[in-house]
Scaffold this motif. Sequence first.
Motif, PDB file in Angstrom:
ATOM      1  N   LYS A 325       0.834  -1.214   0.000  1.00  0.00           N
ATOM      2  CA  LYS A 325       0.000   0.000   0.000  1.00  0.00           C
ATOM      3  C   LYS A 325       0.862   1.255   0.000  1.00  0.00           C
ATOM      4  O   LYS A 325       0.596   2.207  -0.749  1.00  0.00           O
ATOM      5  N   ALA A 326       1.898   1.277   0.813  1.00  0.00           N
ATOM      6  CA  ALA A 326       2.776   2.448   0.873  1.00  0.00           C
ATOM      7  C   ALA A 326       3.496   2.644  -0.454  1.00  0.00           C
ATOM      8  O   ALA A 326       3.655   3.780  -0.932  1.00  0.00           O
ATOM      9  N   GLN A 327       3.912   1.549  -1.063  1.00  0.00           N
ATOM     10  CA  GLN A 327       4.622   1.624  -2.340  1.00  0.00           C
ATOM     11  C   GLN A 327       3.702   2.131  -3.448  1.00  0.00           C
ATOM     12  O   GLN A 327       4.072   3.023  -4.227  1.00  0.00           O
ATOM     13  N   ALA A 328       2.485   1.570  -3.521  1.00  0.00           N
ATOM     14  CA  ALA A 328       1.538   1.974  -4.556  1.00  0.00           C
ATOM     15  C   ALA A 328       1.071   3.406  -4.353  1.00  0.00           C
ATOM     16  O   ALA A 328       0.933   4.173  -5.320  1.00  0.00           O
ATOM     17  N   ASP A 329       0.818   3.781  -3.104  1.00  0.00           N
ATOM     18  CA  ASP A 329       0.408   5.160  -2.817  1.00  0.00           C
ATOM     19  C   ASP A 329       1.488   6.147  -3.237  1.00  0.00           C
ATOM     20  O   ASP A 329       1.183   7.232  -3.750  1.00  0.00           O
ATOM     21  N   TYR A 330       2.742   5.781  -3.019  1.00  0.00           N
ATOM     22  CA  TYR A 330       3.843   6.670  -3.406  1.00  0.00           C
ATOM     23  C   TYR A 330       3.807   6.924  -4.910  1.00  0.00           C
ATOM     24  O   TYR A 330       3.890   8.074  -5.360  1.00  0.00           O
ATOM     25  N   LEU A 331       3.675   5.874  -5.699  1.00  0.00           N
ATOM     26  CA  LEU A 331       3.702   6.040  -7.152  1.00  0.00           C
ATOM     27  C   LEU A 331       2.500   6.831  -7.657  1.00  0.00           C
ATOM     28  O   LEU A 331       2.617   7.610  -8.607  1.00  0.00           O
ATOM     29  N   ARG A 332       1.353   6.645  -7.025  1.00  0.00           N
ATOM     30  CA  ARG A 332       0.146   7.351  -7.486  1.00  0.00           C
ATOM     31  C   ARG A 332       0.103   8.810  -7.026  1.00  0.00           C
ATOM     32  O   ARG A 332      -0.731   9.575  -7.518  1.00  0.00           O
ATOM     33  N   ASN A 333       0.983   9.157  -6.126  1.00  0.00           N
ATOM     34  CA  ASN A 333       0.925  10.520  -5.580  1.00  0.00           C
ATOM     35  C   ASN A 333       2.216  11.320  -5.759  1.00  0.00           C
ATOM     36  O   ASN A 333       2.326  12.425  -5.224  1.00  0.00           O
ATOM     37  N   ASN A 334       3.162  10.778  -6.515  1.00  0.00           N
ATOM     38  CA  ASN A 334       4.435  11.471  -6.684  1.00  0.00           C
ATOM     39  C   ASN A 334       4.917  11.401  -8.128  1.00  0.00           C
ATOM     40  O   ASN A 334       4.478  10.560  -8.914  1.00  0.00           O
ATOM     41  N   THR A 335       5.813  12.321  -8.466  1.00  0.00           N
ATOM     42  CA  THR A 335       6.453  12.336  -9.772  1.00  0.00           C
ATOM     43  C   THR A 335       7.867  11.799  -9.624  1.00  0.00           C
ATOM     44  O   THR A 335       8.570  12.144  -8.673  1.00  0.00           O
TER      45      THR A 335
END
Length: 371
Positions: A325-335
Amino acid sequence: MKSISKLLSASAVASALLFSNALATDTIKIGVAGPYTGANATFGEQVFSGVSAYVTDVNASGGINGKKIELVKGDDACEPKQAVSVANRFVDQDKVQAVIGHFCSSNTIPASEIYNDAGILEMTPSSTNPTVTDRGFDNLFRGCGRDDQQAVVAGSFILDTLKRDKIALIHDKDTYGQGLVDAVKKTIEARGIKPVMYEGLTRGERDFNALVTKIKSSGANAVYFGGLIPEGGPLIRQLKEQGVDVVVVSGDAFAQTELVAAAGGAQNLKNVYYSATPDPLADPSTQGVQDSLKKANITPANYVLYGYANAQAVVAALKAGDELKAQADYLRNNTVDSAIGKITWDAKGDIKDFKFVFYNFDDKGTPVLVK
């Protein structure tokens, strides 16, 4: 004495295994799946070279949160059954924490079911079929564009730029190739243009003279080919040999120097075009990556850069936490500043605003941007 010796031996083995397992937990394993054998091995090796180059730099700087990265190769040869075997091995035996791959859409789709069930982060550097991300998997991201995005620009390019409206659609019956052709078919039909021909060839074949004769008889003035170089190159050569006056347009799989030889030489590429992302080598922001690759004696070719960029994204996600979840959230919320430029992802896991442009070839077989 023998029994004592055996006990001591067993104890030593157990200690060694515990030590080995302890060491294993001090590394982060990333699986890199793709074709390392077979007709498309060049693509797999390019991706792995890019991934390996970036991971080498990360490890030299201390790794991920103090842990070194260990890469695990998985050869799927662009064969779906082999891809499933690789995925099961990655999950059950190698215990990877993330996967970069697979290369072919036909492999990524079944393998991703396994990674999704296991809750493992996956990013494909090259699988463009829409189904890859349209299934709503939280763990799956695409480090490239989509066929339907590519098809819209391809259809418009053939009709508006090349001014050709008698289009033969040829695919290799594979998920990537047929998916791309079907998307182009939908695009041109929405413009009121019915293809003069729609046919599949078989991967692994090299004699397309009967197919070329049918294309000639159809009256086509353009061929859109969905597939890879091992079949696309000979098709181009045989079209030229039979004197068929058509332009040939294809997708990003043609962005490889191997096309020149496969097509029988640069002279046969005069009216051949392909769509791809804008050349990352021309982006000043990627110059540092290019220099790093050259120092490592790695040519910064197309899929080398995609491998490097996908590794940058996966490492950034792994640094965000141990949980998916932390990994996926990072990609969906960062450039992520990557070897192919700045990339961000939407809710599906697709790159936002992915752009395609077109290239053809000069008399030496060097790709040239169509302006």
